[in-house]
Design a protein around this motif. Structure first.
Motif, PDB file in Angstrom:
ATOM      1  N   LEU A  90       0.678  -1.139  -0.026  1.00 37.19           N
ATOM      2  CA  LEU A  90       0.170   0.074   0.102  1.00 37.19           C
ATOM      3  C   LEU A  90       0.999   1.309  -0.063  1.00 37.19           C
ATOM      4  O   LEU A  90       1.859   1.339   0.648  1.00 37.19           O
ATOM      5  CB  LEU A  90      -0.961   0.039   1.350  1.00 37.19           C
ATOM      6  CG  LEU A  90      -2.071  -1.074   1.078  1.00 37.19           C
ATOM      7  CD1 LEU A  90      -3.026  -0.933   2.377  1.00 37.19           C
ATOM      8  CD2 LEU A  90      -2.841  -0.777  -0.141  1.00 37.19           C
ATOM      9  N   ASP A  91       0.472   2.239  -0.901  1.00 38.05           N
ATOM     10  CA  ASP A  91       1.006   3.634  -1.102  1.00 38.05           C
ATOM     11  C   ASP A  91       2.437   3.302  -1.764  1.00 38.05           C
ATOM     12  O   ASP A  91       3.379   4.355  -1.702  1.00 38.05           O
ATOM     13  CB  ASP A  91       1.090   4.311   0.354  1.00 38.05           C
ATOM     14  CG  ASP A  91      -0.154   4.621   0.540  1.00 38.05           C
ATOM     15  OD1 ASP A  91      -0.676   5.292  -0.092  1.00 38.05           O
ATOM     16  OD2 ASP A  91      -0.379   4.624   2.058  1.00 38.05           O
ATOM     17  N   GLN A  92       2.884   1.833  -2.135  1.00 29.80           N
ATOM     18  CA  GLN A  92       4.018   1.956  -2.775  1.00 29.80           C
ATOM     19  C   GLN A  92       3.803   1.943  -4.377  1.00 29.80           C
ATOM     20  O   GLN A  92       2.686   1.830  -4.904  1.00 29.80           O
ATOM     21  CB  GLN A  92       4.657   0.696  -2.716  1.00 29.80           C
ATOM     22  CG  GLN A  92       4.791   0.447  -1.106  1.00 29.80           C
ATOM     23  CD  GLN A  92       6.276   1.004  -0.776  1.00 29.80           C
ATOM     24  OE1 GLN A  92       7.137   1.347  -1.586  1.00 29.80           O
ATOM     25  NE2 GLN A  92       6.092   1.593   0.584  1.00 29.80           N
ATOM     26  N   SER A  93       4.870   2.199  -5.196  1.00 28.70           N
ATOM     27  CA  SER A  93       4.665   2.297  -6.578  1.00 28.70           C
ATOM     28  C   SER A  93       4.809   0.869  -7.281  1.00 28.70           C
ATOM     29  O   SER A  93       5.775   0.117  -6.712  1.00 28.70           O
ATOM     30  CB  SER A  93       5.800   3.054  -7.272  1.00 28.70           C
ATOM     31  OG  SER A  93       5.877   2.907  -8.710  1.00 28.70           O
ATOM     32  N   PRO A  94       4.029   0.316  -8.199  1.00 31.06           N
ATOM     33  CA  PRO A  94       4.220  -0.775  -8.682  1.00 31.06           C
ATOM     34  C   PRO A  94       5.775  -1.202  -9.298  1.00 31.06           C
ATOM     35  O   PRO A  94       6.223  -2.246  -9.641  1.00 31.06           O
ATOM     36  CB  PRO A  94       3.305  -0.822 -10.013  1.00 31.06           C
ATOM     37  CG  PRO A  94       2.203   0.128  -9.544  1.00 31.06           C
ATOM     38  CD  PRO A  94       3.088   1.179  -8.708  1.00 31.06           C
ATOM     39  N   LYS A  95       6.414  -0.002  -9.495  1.00 25.44           N
ATOM     40  CA  LYS A  95       7.583  -0.220  -9.924  1.00 25.44           C
ATOM     41  C   LYS A  95       8.685  -1.129  -9.056  1.00 25.44           C
ATOM     42  O   LYS A  95       9.555  -1.616  -9.269  1.00 25.44           O
ATOM     43  CB  LYS A  95       8.711   1.213  -9.952  1.00 25.44           C
ATOM     44  CG  LYS A  95       7.843   2.070 -10.937  1.00 25.44           C
ATOM     45  CD  LYS A  95       8.840   3.295 -10.879  1.00 25.44           C
ATOM     46  CE  LYS A  95       8.083   4.448 -11.947  1.00 25.44           C
ATOM     47  NZ  LYS A  95       8.786   5.721 -11.951  1.00 25.44           N
ATOM     48  N   MET A  96       7.930  -1.197  -7.758  1.00 24.14           N
ATOM     49  CA  MET A  96       8.887  -1.940  -6.680  1.00 24.14           C
ATOM     50  C   MET A  96       8.782  -3.655  -7.336  1.00 24.14           C
ATOM     51  O   MET A  96       9.590  -4.311  -6.768  1.00 24.14           O
ATOM     52  CB  MET A  96       8.221  -1.969  -5.375  1.00 24.14           C
ATOM     53  CG  MET A  96       6.712  -2.479  -5.366  1.00 24.14           C
ATOM     54  SD  MET A  96       6.106  -2.560  -3.641  1.00 24.14           S
ATOM     55  CE  MET A  96       6.902  -3.788  -2.814  1.00 24.14           C
ATOM     56  N   PHE A  97       8.177  -3.939  -8.220  1.00 22.19           N
ATOM     57  CA  PHE A  97       8.017  -5.490  -8.694  1.00 22.19           C
ATOM     58  C   PHE A  97       8.979  -5.529  -9.985  1.00 22.19           C
ATOM     59  O   PHE A  97       9.217  -6.580 -10.491  1.00 22.19           O
ATOM     60  CB  PHE A  97       6.611  -5.708  -9.157  1.00 22.19           C
ATOM     61  CG  PHE A  97       5.597  -5.420  -8.085  1.00 22.19           C
ATOM     62  CD1 PHE A  97       5.572  -5.926  -6.777  1.00 22.19           C
ATOM     63  CD2 PHE A  97       4.597  -4.310  -8.190  1.00 22.19           C
ATOM     64  CE1 PHE A  97       4.941  -5.706  -5.746  1.00 22.19           C
ATOM     65  CE2 PHE A  97       3.891  -4.191  -7.095  1.00 22.19           C
ATOM     66  CZ  PHE A  97       3.891  -4.920  -6.023  1.00 22.19           C
ATOM     67  N   GLN A  98       9.647  -4.550 -10.343  1.00 21.13           N
ATOM     68  CA  GLN A  98      10.463  -4.465 -11.615  1.00 21.13           C
ATOM     69  C   GLN A  98      12.007  -4.722 -11.166  1.00 21.13           C
ATOM     70  O   GLN A  98      12.251  -4.441  -9.789  1.00 21.13           O
ATOM     71  CB  GLN A  98      10.348  -3.363 -12.481  1.00 21.13           C
ATOM     72  CG  GLN A  98       9.192  -2.857 -12.916  1.00 21.13           C
ATOM     73  CD  GLN A  98       8.901  -1.567 -13.564  1.00 21.13           C
ATOM     74  OE1 GLN A  98       9.814  -0.623 -13.558  1.00 21.13           O
ATOM     75  NE2 GLN A  98       7.821  -1.334 -14.093  1.00 21.13           N
ATOM     76  N   GLY A  99      12.850  -5.175 -11.920  1.00 15.05           N
ATOM     77  CA  GLY A  99      13.921  -5.772 -11.625  1.00 15.05           C
ATOM     78  C   GLY A  99      14.882  -5.577 -12.716  1.00 15.05           C
ATOM     79  O   GLY A  99      14.737  -4.932 -13.764  1.00 15.05           O
ATOM     80  N   ARG A 100      16.361  -6.160 -12.555  1.00 10.98           N
ATOM     81  CA  ARG A 100      17.402  -5.957 -13.476  1.00 10.98           C
ATOM     82  C   ARG A 100      16.768  -6.411 -14.931  1.00 10.98           C
ATOM     83  O   ARG A 100      17.425  -5.883 -15.901  1.00 10.98           O
ATOM     84  CB  ARG A 100      18.317  -6.739 -12.975  1.00 10.98           C
ATOM     85  CG  ARG A 100      18.204  -8.429 -12.951  1.00 10.98           C
ATOM     86  CD  ARG A 100      19.667  -8.820 -12.452  1.00 10.98           C
ATOM     87  NE  ARG A 100      19.534 -10.187 -12.340  1.00 10.98           N
ATOM     88  CZ  ARG A 100      19.581 -11.093 -13.516  1.00 10.98           C
ATOM     89  NH1 ARG A 100      19.995 -10.616 -14.473  1.00 10.98           N
ATOM     90  NH2 ARG A 100      19.423 -12.478 -13.244  1.00 10.98           N
ATOM     91  N   ARG A 101      16.167  -7.370 -14.893  1.00 12.87           N
ATOM     92  CA  ARG A 101      15.717  -7.812 -16.530  1.00 12.87           C
ATOM     93  C   ARG A 101      14.454  -7.336 -16.788  1.00 12.87           C
ATOM     94  O   ARG A 101      13.981  -7.847 -18.071  1.00 12.87           O
ATOM     95  CB  ARG A 101      15.637  -9.424 -16.576  1.00 12.87           C
ATOM     96  CG  ARG A 101      16.896 -10.195 -16.422  1.00 12.87           C
ATOM     97  CD  ARG A 101      17.016 -11.503 -16.636  1.00 12.87           C
ATOM     98  NE  ARG A 101      15.827 -12.284 -17.230  1.00 12.87           N
ATOM     99  CZ  ARG A 101      15.521 -12.813 -18.344  1.00 12.87           C
ATOM    100  NH1 ARG A 101      16.155 -12.386 -19.396  1.00 12.87           N
ATOM    101  NH2 ARG A 101      14.486 -13.447 -18.477  1.00 12.87           N
TER     102      ARG A 101
END
Length: 162
Positions: A90-101
């Protein structure tokens, strides 16, 4: 009744017949639960979208963000797919699920389409809480209120099995 030579009879178990029906009922229950929660948001913000029609599209998880793309709600399927519980995102960006690949091209396409307030579908490499990567098909729809314009985005997400 006598068995013929080589004939094997197995009893039919009720679960054999009922399991597919049970699965269908369970899935419909989850969709109805998600729909009721989203309708509460819809009443609060005045979205002009047919949520029931939208949720006829298959999904593993739903992510609702505000117009700044901060997560405001996730469905129970989200936890199963990512390993994160609701409180952690909650209140985080979905970018937190992205990574090096996670490709720069897909990130750029996301940004461009979000900025253009248009619905789109994109496949992206995301990462679970345990660090494992998975392919995710994301269908994003901007949500507009009649009076105030864009208020949220809703993402229907499906894990793509390779």
């Amino acid at each position: 009744m006598e068995l013929r030579s080589g004939e094997v009879r197995c009893p039919l178990k009720s679960w054999d017949i009922y399991s597919s029906y049970f699965f269908e009922i369970t899935q419909q229950g989850k969709i109805n639960q998600d729909l009721e929660i989203l309708k509460t948001y819809q009443r609060q913000f005045g979205w002009s979208i047919d949520l029931q029609h939208l949720l006829t599209n298959p999904y593993d998880a739903i992510v609702l963000t505000d117009n700044s793309v901060n997560i405001k709600w996730v469905s129970s399927g989200f936890t199963q797919m990512t390993g994160y519980n609701k409180c952690e995102v909650l209140d985080q960006s979905p970018k937190m699920f992205q990574g090096r690949r996670t490709s720069l091209e897909s990130r750029s396409r996301f940004r461009k389409k979000l900025n253009g307030h248009q619905a789109f579908v994109e496949e992206v490499i995301n990462y679970r809480k345990n660090g494992e990567e998975y392919y995710c098909r994301v269908e994003i729809h901007p949500l507009f209120a009649d009076a105030s314009g864009l208020t949220h985005y809703i993402a229907l997400e499906n894990e793509v099995k390779c």
